[in-house]
Scaffold this motif. Sequence first.
Motif, PDB file in Angstrom:
ATOM      1  N   ASP A 636     -19.121 -14.267  -2.069  1.00  0.00           N
ATOM      2  CA  ASP A 636     -18.415 -13.128  -1.479  1.00  0.00           C
ATOM      3  C   ASP A 636     -16.946 -13.463  -1.217  1.00  0.00           C
ATOM      4  N   GLN A 637     -16.678 -14.675  -0.778  1.00  0.00           N
ATOM      5  CA  GLN A 637     -15.297 -15.075  -0.521  1.00  0.00           C
ATOM      6  C   GLN A 637     -14.477 -15.090  -1.812  1.00  0.00           C
ATOM      7  N   ALA A 638     -15.091 -15.583  -2.897  1.00  0.00           N
ATOM      8  CA  ALA A 638     -14.384 -15.602  -4.177  1.00  0.00           C
ATOM      9  C   ALA A 638     -14.113 -14.179  -4.664  1.00  0.00           C
ATOM     10  N   ALA A 639     -15.097 -13.288  -4.507  1.00  0.00           N
ATOM     11  CA  ALA A 639     -14.909 -11.894  -4.925  1.00  0.00           C
ATOM     12  C   ALA A 639     -13.822 -11.215  -4.100  1.00  0.00           C
ATOM     13  N   LEU A 640     -13.792 -11.498  -2.803  1.00  0.00           N
ATOM     14  CA  LEU A 640     -12.780 -10.906  -1.932  1.00  0.00           C
ATOM     15  C   LEU A 640     -11.383 -11.366  -2.346  1.00  0.00           C
ATOM     16  N   MET A 641     -11.228 -12.651  -2.655  1.00  0.00           N
ATOM     17  CA  MET A 641      -9.929 -13.169  -3.079  1.00  0.00           C
ATOM     18  C   MET A 641      -9.496 -12.533  -4.399  1.00  0.00           C
ATOM     19  N   ARG A 642     -10.433 -12.330  -5.331  1.00  0.00           N
ATOM     20  CA  ARG A 642     -10.085 -11.709  -6.610  1.00  0.00           C
ATOM     21  C   ARG A 642      -9.623 -10.269  -6.407  1.00  0.00           C
ATOM     22  N   CYS A 643     -10.314  -9.554  -5.543  1.00  0.00           N
ATOM     23  CA  CYS A 643      -9.937  -8.151  -5.296  1.00  0.00           C
ATOM     24  C   CYS A 643      -8.568  -8.055  -4.632  1.00  0.00           C
ATOM     25  N   LEU A 644      -8.315  -8.891  -3.628  1.00  0.00           N
ATOM     26  CA  LEU A 644      -7.019  -8.853  -2.952  1.00  0.00           C
ATOM     27  C   LEU A 644      -5.898  -9.255  -3.905  1.00  0.00           C
ATOM     28  N   ALA A 645      -6.186 -10.200  -4.809  1.00  0.00           N
ATOM     29  CA  ALA A 645      -5.167 -10.629  -5.765  1.00  0.00           C
ATOM     30  C   ALA A 645      -4.801  -9.506  -6.728  1.00  0.00           C
ATOM     31  N   GLU A 646      -5.745  -8.626  -7.057  1.00  0.00           N
ATOM     32  CA  GLU A 646      -5.461  -7.519  -7.963  1.00  0.00           C
ATOM     33  C   GLU A 646      -4.556  -6.479  -7.322  1.00  0.00           C
ATOM     34  N   LEU A 647      -4.554  -6.405  -6.001  1.00  0.00           N
ATOM     35  CA  LEU A 647      -3.695  -5.427  -5.317  1.00  0.00           C
ATOM     36  C   LEU A 647      -2.245  -5.884  -5.256  1.00  0.00           C
ATOM     37  N   GLN A 648      -2.019  -7.189  -5.311  1.00  0.00           N
ATOM     38  CA  GLN A 648      -0.664  -7.720  -5.148  1.00  0.00           C
ATOM     39  C   GLN A 648       0.319  -7.193  -6.188  1.00  0.00           C
ATOM     40  N   PRO A 649      -0.012  -7.198  -7.504  1.00  0.00           N
ATOM     41  CA  PRO A 649       0.983  -6.735  -8.491  1.00  0.00           C
ATOM     42  C   PRO A 649       1.343  -5.260  -8.363  1.00  0.00           C
ATOM     43  N   LEU A 650       0.507  -4.466  -7.695  1.00  0.00           N
ATOM     44  CA  LEU A 650       0.795  -3.040  -7.566  1.00  0.00           C
ATOM     45  C   LEU A 650       2.041  -2.792  -6.730  1.00  0.00           C
ATOM     46  N   GLU A 651       2.412  -3.756  -5.899  1.00  0.00           N
ATOM     47  CA  GLU A 651       3.584  -3.580  -5.040  1.00  0.00           C
ATOM     48  C   GLU A 651       4.876  -3.473  -5.857  1.00  0.00           C
ATOM     49  N   GLU A 652       4.887  -4.070  -7.040  1.00  0.00           N
ATOM     50  CA  GLU A 652       6.126  -4.159  -7.813  1.00  0.00           C
ATOM     51  C   GLU A 652       6.123  -3.263  -9.044  1.00  0.00           C
ATOM     52  N   MET A 653       5.190  -2.336  -9.138  1.00  0.00           N
ATOM     53  CA  MET A 653       5.100  -1.555 -10.360  1.00  0.00           C
ATOM     54  C   MET A 653       6.056  -0.376 -10.391  1.00  0.00           C
ATOM     55  N   THR A 654       6.695  -0.050  -9.280  1.00  0.00           N
ATOM     56  CA  THR A 654       7.658   1.045  -9.271  1.00  0.00           C
ATOM     57  C   THR A 654       8.764   0.727  -8.279  1.00  0.00           C
ATOM     58  N   THR A 655       9.716   1.637  -8.140  1.00  0.00           N
ATOM     59  CA  THR A 655      10.846   1.395  -7.248  1.00  0.00           C
ATOM     60  C   THR A 655      10.354   1.222  -5.813  1.00  0.00           C
ATOM     61  N   PRO A 656      10.912   0.269  -5.065  1.00  0.00           N
ATOM     62  CA  PRO A 656      10.368  -0.046  -3.739  1.00  0.00           C
ATOM     63  C   PRO A 656      10.553   1.054  -2.705  1.00  0.00           C
ATOM     64  N   ASP A 657      11.421   2.033  -2.976  1.00  0.00           N
ATOM     65  CA  ASP A 657      11.659   3.082  -1.981  1.00  0.00           C
ATOM     66  C   ASP A 657      10.918   4.382  -2.293  1.00  0.00           C
ATOM     67  N   LEU A 658      10.073   4.404  -3.323  1.00  0.00           N
ATOM     68  CA  LEU A 658       9.342   5.617  -3.679  1.00  0.00           C
ATOM     69  C   LEU A 658       8.209   5.847  -2.686  1.00  0.00           C
ATOM     70  N   LEU A 659       8.191   7.019  -2.048  1.00  0.00           N
ATOM     71  CA  LEU A 659       7.137   7.377  -1.104  1.00  0.00           C
ATOM     72  C   LEU A 659       6.042   8.147  -1.831  1.00  0.00           C
ATOM     73  N   VAL A 660       4.812   7.687  -1.688  1.00  0.00           N
ATOM     74  CA  VAL A 660       3.681   8.334  -2.352  1.00  0.00           C
ATOM     75  C   VAL A 660       2.576   8.558  -1.329  1.00  0.00           C
ATOM     76  N   GLY A 661       1.676   9.471  -1.657  1.00  0.00           N
ATOM     77  CA  GLY A 661       0.525   9.732  -0.813  1.00  0.00           C
ATOM     78  C   GLY A 661      -0.589   8.733  -1.053  1.00  0.00           C
ATOM     79  N   TYR A 662      -1.600   8.795  -0.174  1.00  0.00           N
ATOM     80  CA  TYR A 662      -2.704   7.846  -0.283  1.00  0.00           C
ATOM     81  C   TYR A 662      -3.453   8.010  -1.593  1.00  0.00           C
ATOM     82  N   ARG A 663      -3.548   9.237  -2.098  1.00  0.00           N
ATOM     83  CA  ARG A 663      -4.285   9.460  -3.339  1.00  0.00           C
ATOM     84  C   ARG A 663      -3.730   8.591  -4.466  1.00  0.00           C
ATOM     85  N   VAL A 664      -2.415   8.525  -4.600  1.00  0.00           N
ATOM     86  CA  VAL A 664      -1.806   7.719  -5.660  1.00  0.00           C
ATOM     87  C   VAL A 664      -2.124   6.245  -5.457  1.00  0.00           C
ATOM     88  N   ALA A 665      -1.941   5.756  -4.224  1.00  0.00           N
ATOM     89  CA  ALA A 665      -2.210   4.338  -3.948  1.00  0.00           C
ATOM     90  C   ALA A 665      -3.677   4.008  -4.183  1.00  0.00           C
TER      91      ALA A 665
END
Length: 739
Positions: A636-665
């Motif tokens: 479970d710990q390994a799976a949790l680390m893999r899932c959290l690691a997949e979220l990290q690159p999403l932070e840099e996929m668009t301009t840092p000041d773009l405001l989006v709703g929860y649906r997009v995220a």
Amino acid sequence: MIHLCYANQTEALLEALNERLAAARAQPSASLFEPTHLVIPNRHVETYVKLGVARALGVAANIQTRFLRGFLADIARQNVGGGDVEIIDRRQIQGEILALLHDDRFLASRDLAPVRDYLTAAGTVADAVDLRRYQMSAQLAALFDDYAFSRPEMLHAWREGRLAEGPDLVMQRWQRELWLAIFGRGGTLPTRSRRDGRPRLTLAALFDEPSAEPLRLPPAVHVFGISYVARLYRRIFSALAQSTELHIYTLNPCREFWEDLEIAARKPRGGANRRKFPPRRSPEQLTLGVGGAGEERAGPDDDVDENPLLTLWGRPGRDNIKLLNQLSDCNFEARFRDPLAATSAAAISATMPGAAPPTVLRQVQKDVLDRVPARTGTDRLALRDDGVTIFACPDPRRELETIASEIWRLVRAGDQTTDAETPGEARPLAFNDIAVLVPGPNAAARLALASAVFEEASQLPHSVADLPMDADSRVAEAIELLLALPLGPLGRQDLLRLAMHPVVAGRFPGVDARAWLELCDDLGIVHGADRQDHAGMYIDRDVYNWDQGLRRLALGAFMSGPRSGEQRLFDTGADRYLPQELSTQAQESATRFSLLVRSLLADARHARTARLTLPDWMAFLRAAIARSITARDPADQAALMRCLAELQPLEEMTTPDLLVGYRVACELARSALDGLTARRGQSLADGVTVSSFLPMRAVPFRAIFIAGLGEGQFPAAERTAPLDLRAQAPKPGDVSARE
């Protein structure tokens, strides 16, 4: 220089690779520390090749494997901008499109009217518009990325202010405007590159124009088992071959010249040269050409002069072979093997060596290899063997049970069929000589079911690959429930499925989570976070929602209720509530339940209304996951680390000041996590290999079972993406999902 090797069997390609590696290692200048650069299509082929190299050469050391795009990205970083270059991938293209779809001034353009109409087609509610923004950005990102490799001439026309001939002009106009806003001279990516001096380019752009200087590459590169590539790869392979010894090993089912073969889907429908089709036959009659001799006679219109399998299913392979032949001027090494030479050892010993009676499977392979026309009339083969067997099963479980039974039968029978990797040598069939492949959209469900069924079938040894992460991991399943919570009605089932999940309720050891279900019944909780969720409904009191239930629970902690015989309601001024009095033992469990639910509801309420940047949304999701999920064991710990690691690159996929709703995220996070797969056991080693069909189709086995061939499931229905401009003007090299 390009060195091209063709074979009809993957084993023969591996043999050629091993010979070249052995020759390279035998050179006086060879070093143990010099890596072998191997480009492969997927991890299954990588495992097969490394095992084969180790078996042939004694060790598979210092083999650096890359997927094709990853290898090209490494080349780009080594040859452009002094190494300081950003390779724009599909995810970043989607981020740029998302930013444009949130820009009302940009969308006001006349040519973008179809985009505006699509975004508001389901209403102007923020969630509905955000969902369509995400869906359109995902589809267009994939298309723009594919266009660069398969339609470079169309993108050249767009850059020059023209429209390409063929595709729909209205759709071209708005797609061109979006593409130019990203990649054009004044687009977001070139503007950012000029501003900070850091080149940003796609892989296709790197090879779109011939380079004046040779590329810095390893001395030799081996490309193994890639089935087909888009048209731009002809230019890419040519550029690589100018700077390295490029060895390409690819499957070719037919050793005859078959570039002129007319594919069924593209045959002309009229005119003097129209080909004649045979009368309608069963699939077995049409594709195999086997049966009792004389069962069917050729009629006057039975003029069939091509191999039916190549005609029906050969177009992607044919186009790829044609592209490679153009690269090498049809200069290639032939490693074709006669399928009829690989027959059973028992039959060979009973007759002349190599003259054993053919099986249906071997004969079909032989006919494809030699481009033998469809067998009709007296040419049909009177073969009755189990080389190809079809089982009819009523449901997936029975299907897998039948497969398990057949596997045990084959292994216990001690089948002495020769191994294609060691022709002429017979050995008993082992479990890791057998594969169970599952094609189509139902693969995930069958792969998850296979492990349970095979365990029940006398503990059949097996490994399972390509399992969706949420089908194998409790953590991934809980994260999916957590992501979906703010988007639902917050009903009892929605929240309790998450709260009672083992990795969520596990935060409270010793608590019986099943008691929480009874508690919801007693509190009258049905759906809705609070009374505001019932606005506009017939409910005019504060009832049925989570907030009122938790209020009653809190009041019952220090006030008497029905358990003590007290039936009076507590008046808060806004509404009246009946305290839910519990025993001391039950109160402890209820308090923890209340804290957990309050936390989940607070996150859901915030997510429903907030508009944040993607870095802020990812921080919010990581914090929500950390608050809610407890991973206690290493898996479970390994799976949790893999899932959290997949979220990290999403932070840099668009301009840092773009405001989006929860649906997009949320949809971005879901898409990232959907790409995660799990495996049980080691493929090709731990017993029977169970896998999805597509990545394993080139890996050889001595016995293969294919599950899920029901009507309408395989081949899958042909679905054309409505936004794909290529579908309106197809060209050689285009490959559909069905093909």
